[in-house]
Design an enzyme around this catalytic site. Structure first.
Site, PDB file in Angstrom:
ATOM      1  N   GLU A   1       2.225 -11.454  -2.568  1.00 16.12           N
ATOM      2  CA  GLU A   1       1.997 -11.246  -1.135  1.00 16.12           C
ATOM      3  C   GLU A   1       1.257 -12.459  -0.606  1.00 16.12           C
ATOM      4  O   GLU A   1       0.151 -12.771  -1.073  1.00 16.12           O
ATOM      5  CB  GLU A   1       1.175  -9.983  -0.852  1.00 16.12           C
ATOM      6  CG  GLU A   1       1.987  -8.711  -0.947  1.00 16.12           C
ATOM      7  CD  GLU A   1       1.242  -7.469  -0.455  1.00 16.12           C
ATOM      8  OE1 GLU A   1       0.451  -7.592   0.500  1.00 16.12           O
ATOM      9  OE2 GLU A   1       1.457  -6.405  -1.047  1.00 16.12           O
TER      10      GLU A   1
ATOM     11  N   ASN B   1      -0.291  -1.825  -7.005  1.00 14.79           N
ATOM     12  CA  ASN B   1      -0.538  -2.750  -5.890  1.00 14.79           C
ATOM     13  C   ASN B   1      -2.003  -2.708  -5.468  1.00 14.79           C
ATOM     14  O   ASN B   1      -2.540  -1.620  -5.203  1.00 14.79           O
ATOM     15  CB  ASN B   1       0.319  -2.336  -4.681  1.00 14.79           C
ATOM     16  CG  ASN B   1       0.030  -3.179  -3.446  1.00 14.79           C
ATOM     17  OD1 ASN B   1       0.373  -4.364  -3.404  1.00 14.79           O
ATOM     18  ND2 ASN B   1      -0.624  -2.595  -2.450  1.00 14.79           N
ATOM     19  N   GLU B   2      -2.640  -3.858  -5.407  1.00 14.56           N
ATOM     20  CA  GLU B   2      -4.015  -3.989  -4.887  1.00 14.56           C
ATOM     21  C   GLU B   2      -4.904  -2.814  -5.299  1.00 14.56           C
ATOM     22  O   GLU B   2      -5.585  -2.201  -4.451  1.00 14.56           O
ATOM     23  CB  GLU B   2      -3.987  -4.146  -3.357  1.00 14.56           C
ATOM     24  CG  GLU B   2      -3.312  -5.431  -2.927  1.00 14.56           C
ATOM     25  CD  GLU B   2      -3.388  -5.745  -1.425  1.00 14.56           C
ATOM     26  OE1 GLU B   2      -3.901  -4.921  -0.654  1.00 14.56           O
ATOM     27  OE2 GLU B   2      -2.917  -6.837  -1.043  1.00 14.56           O
TER      28      GLU B   2
ATOM     29  N   TYR C   1      -3.824 -13.516   2.414  1.00 17.05           N
ATOM     30  CA  TYR C   1      -3.331 -13.786   3.762  1.00 17.05           C
ATOM     31  C   TYR C   1      -4.360 -14.692   4.418  1.00 17.05           C
ATOM     32  O   TYR C   1      -5.559 -14.523   4.208  1.00 17.05           O
ATOM     33  CB  TYR C   1      -3.206 -12.500   4.575  1.00 17.05           C
ATOM     34  CG  TYR C   1      -2.174 -11.536   4.033  1.00 17.05           C
ATOM     35  CD1 TYR C   1      -0.867 -11.566   4.490  1.00 17.05           C
ATOM     36  CD2 TYR C   1      -2.513 -10.593   3.061  1.00 17.05           C
ATOM     37  CE1 TYR C   1       0.089 -10.671   4.003  1.00 17.05           C
ATOM     38  CE2 TYR C   1      -1.571  -9.701   2.564  1.00 17.05           C
ATOM     39  CZ  TYR C   1      -0.272  -9.742   3.033  1.00 17.05           C
ATOM     40  OH  TYR C   1       0.669  -8.864   2.553  1.00 17.05           O
TER      41      TYR C   1
ATOM     42  N   ASN D   1       0.817  -1.211   0.000  1.00 20.08           N
ATOM     43  CA  ASN D   1       0.000   0.000   0.000  1.00 20.08           C
ATOM     44  C   ASN D   1       0.853   1.263   0.000  1.00 20.08           C
ATOM     45  O   ASN D   1       0.448   2.294  -0.546  1.00 20.08           O
ATOM     46  CB  ASN D   1      -0.909   0.002   1.236  1.00 20.08           C
ATOM     47  CG  ASN D   1      -1.875  -1.172   1.237  1.00 20.08           C
ATOM     48  OD1 ASN D   1      -2.117  -1.792   0.198  1.00 20.08           O
ATOM     49  ND2 ASN D   1      -2.429  -1.489   2.396  1.00 20.08           N
TER      50      ASN D   1
ATOM     51  N   GLN E   1       5.863 -10.119   5.175  1.00 23.73           N
ATOM     52  CA  GLN E   1       6.997  -9.426   4.589  1.00 23.73           C
ATOM     53  C   GLN E   1       8.292 -10.059   5.100  1.00 23.73           C
ATOM     54  O   GLN E   1       8.239 -11.027   5.841  1.00 23.73           O
ATOM     55  CB  GLN E   1       6.918  -7.956   4.958  1.00 23.73           C
ATOM     56  CG  GLN E   1       5.640  -7.308   4.421  1.00 23.73           C
ATOM     57  CD  GLN E   1       5.553  -5.821   4.622  1.00 23.73           C
ATOM     58  OE1 GLN E   1       6.448  -5.185   5.121  1.00 23.73           O
ATOM     59  NE2 GLN E   1       4.414  -5.237   4.219  1.00 23.73           N
TER      60      GLN E   1
HETATM   61  O1  AHR Z   1       1.788  -6.612   3.628  1.00 22.98           O
HETATM   62  C1  AHR Z   1       0.947  -5.685   4.236  1.00 22.98           C
HETATM   63  C2  AHR Z   1      -0.057  -5.054   3.279  1.00 22.98           C
HETATM   64  O2  AHR Z   1      -0.996  -6.012   2.904  1.00 22.98           O
HETATM   65  C3  AHR Z   1       0.476  -4.543   1.963  1.00 22.98           C
HETATM   66  O3  AHR Z   1       0.971  -3.255   2.069  1.00 22.98           O
HETATM   67  C4  AHR Z   1      -0.743  -4.553   1.097  1.00 22.98           C
HETATM   68  O4  AHR Z   1      -0.447  -4.692  -0.264  1.00 22.98           O
HETATM   69  C5  AHR Z   1      -1.584  -5.686   1.649  1.00 22.98           C
HETATM   70  O5  AHR Z   1      -2.905  -5.307   1.826  1.00 22.98           O
END
Ligand code: AHR
Length: 517
Positions: free
Chosen positions: A289, A175-176, A242, A75, A337
């Protein structure tokens, strides 16, 4: 009782080492206080090199053999002015940071990132700002990094002390961009239209780059629309997901199959888009991610330093099994990360410790290379015995439970025993990664191996195991090695049919190395 079937002739594809990639975002303590510190920081000066790079962090990441690192977000990138992060450090502006409501000092920027990657031995992978950034900014960033011409940004790089182009190969188009939290959120159609034009222009400047379209999680219409438009101009489609539910082991460990469904669907969407365009090109998935993220954990604005336990380590092993099993289509993946933020490594000014998830990651990055094999776990036909092999409760996301109910046993996503296998390139070792997700039940698992007419198996094997009696055990500053890898050599047991048997104890991860002769 489940059995693992491996046939050396049933190959999937070579495992791309880039599935063990990392991700460093300007978020929390990932960059500042993670991979980098003010070189004048005097806490433990021996931990920093003259550039401010944390030597202990580099060492820990080198052990993970990180082949590629995504940067600078996340983000964060959607309001990032890359030009702020180059040139003399004392002239770099300090800016408000809008993704994580912070301040950005810009003391670490593109040049530092490239240098850090070189030190690590990893390839840089840059995500472009499609939020507040313009195509002009993106072209300038690419020119700064890759151009050898006598032009403004290439000369600026030289002026900053870097005569040779960096040759950054991987570039992501935003990104997203689908997320309401994203600065510059767009509809799929608007994104695809804009990204198409960006791709065209970026390639005119440097035809050698590889472009990554911004995907969602693979089970959304966003992915379909974006792929249909961008298939002709991109090389990878990115996916993010995630999973995790702290303290509820079954839900926690049954989350990763959602990613596998996303991969399967995306694979078909890629085929569909290529067929529609009459194209025959390589277009694959970059899962840039992924990780365990407890939705009720520490928020991003507070640095998202999630403590991981053994349950998370098992889930991470299951994530990695998925990438290995899908080696034909997943060619890059980046754990989100690499340091401090949702991370295998936690630092303080005076040291670091490795969280539980570090250990499966290291085992996979060290051993799971070569050719991925189409491993199959056989199932009982009898409904009465289902509980022994399958989890049948609530899942997050809920669609895993739904699929589990409506899928034949051989393809059910909720199996307690989760496996991937590789044959090494020299064909001397068969390596099998086995996660026993069951909290209480151990399994004696027959290994039904079809080796063909050539090789034979040595009965003595190497077993790398991640286990602890307490599923909620984690590592911390006081007990940094509570959960770790234990390695042993042993001769596997044989059952009455003469088949080798693996003892997988409750809630364990085992990486088995079998030698062929
Ligand atoms: O990794 C944390 C955040 O998760 C990243 O910045 C974003 O791309 C996702 O929503």
């Amino acid at each position: 009782m489940p059995a693992i079937h491996v046939d050396l002739a049933r190959t999937i594809a070579p495992v791309d080492p880039r599935i063990y990639g990392g991700f460093t975002e300007h978020m929390g303590r990932c960059i500042y206080g993670g991979i980098y510190d003010d070189p004048d920081n005097k806490a433990r000066p021996e931990l920093l090199d003259e550039r401010g790079f944390r030597k202990d962090v580099l060492e820990a990441l080198k052990e993970l053999r990180v082949p590629v690192v995504r940067y600078p977000g996340g983000n964060f990138v959607s309001a990032y002015r890359w030009q702020d992060g180059i040139g003399p450090k004392h002239l770099r502006p300090r800016r408000p940071e809008l993704a994580w409501l912070n301040e950005e000092s810009n003391q670490f920027g593109t040049d530092e990132f490239i240098e850090w990657c070189r030190e690590l031995g990893a390839e840089p992978f840059i995500c472009l700002n499609m939020g507040t950034g313009t195509l002009q900014d993106a072209l300038a960033w690419l020119e700064y990094c890759n151009s050898s011409a006598n032009t403004y940004y290439a000369n600026l790089r030289r002026q900053n002390g870097h005569s040779e182009p960096y040759g950054v190969k991987y570039w992501a188009l935003g990104n997203e961009m689908w997320g309401p939290w994203q600065i510059g959120q767009m509809s799929a159609e608007d994104y695809a239209k804009t990204a198409f034009q960006w791709a065209k222009a970026l390639r005119l400047l440097d035809p050698s780059i590889k472009l990554v379209s911004c995907g969602n999680n693979g089970v959304t219409d966003w992915d379909r629309v974006v792929l249909r438009t961008l298939a002709p101009v991109v090389d990878y489609h990115s996916l993010h997901r995630y999973t995790g539910r702290k303290g509820v082991h079954d839900i926690n460990v049954m989350g990763p199959p959602a990613a596998e469904k996303g991969i399967e669907i995306t694979k078909s969407l890629i085929d569909l888009a290529l067929i529609e365009h009459g194209l025959s090109k390589e277009l694959t998935i970059c899962f840039d991610e992924w990780n365990m993220w407890d939705p009720n954990g520490i928020p991003g604005e507070e640095g998202q330093e999630q403590p991981y336990d053994l349950s998370d380590a098992l889930a991470v092993a299951s994530w990695l099994n998925i990438f290995v099993r899908n080696a034909d289509i997943v060619k890059m993946a980046n754990i989100a990360q690499s340091v401090n933020v949702l991370s295998p490594i936690i630092t303080s000014p005076s040291g670091l410790y490795k969280q539980t998830i570090y250990h499966p990651l290291k085992l996979f990055a060290t051993f799971m290379h070569g050719t991925s094999l189409d491993v199959f776990v056989s199932s009982l036909a009898s409904k009465a015995d289902d509980d022994e092999e399958f989890y049948t409760g609530e899942t997050d996301p809920a669609f895993i439970a739904h699929l589990a109910k409506h899928t034949p046993p051989s393809k059910r996503p909720s199996r307690w025993i989760d496996v991937s296998a590789v044959l090494t390139t020299d064909e001397r070792e068969l390596r099998i990664a086995v996660v026993n997700k069951h909290a209480e039940r151990g399994y004696r698992i027959p290994l039904k191996l079809s080796l063909g007419s050539g090789p034979r198996l040595k009965r003595e094997v190497t077993i790398h195991e991640v286990w602890h009696e307490d599923l909620s055990a984690g590592n911390d500053w006081e007990t940094p090695e509570r959960v770790r890898v234990r390695t042993r050599r042993e001769a596997l047991d044989q059952n009455e049919e003469g088949v080798l048997v693996l003892e997988a104890r409750e809630h364990s991860f085992v990486l088995l190395v079998l030698e062929l002769e």
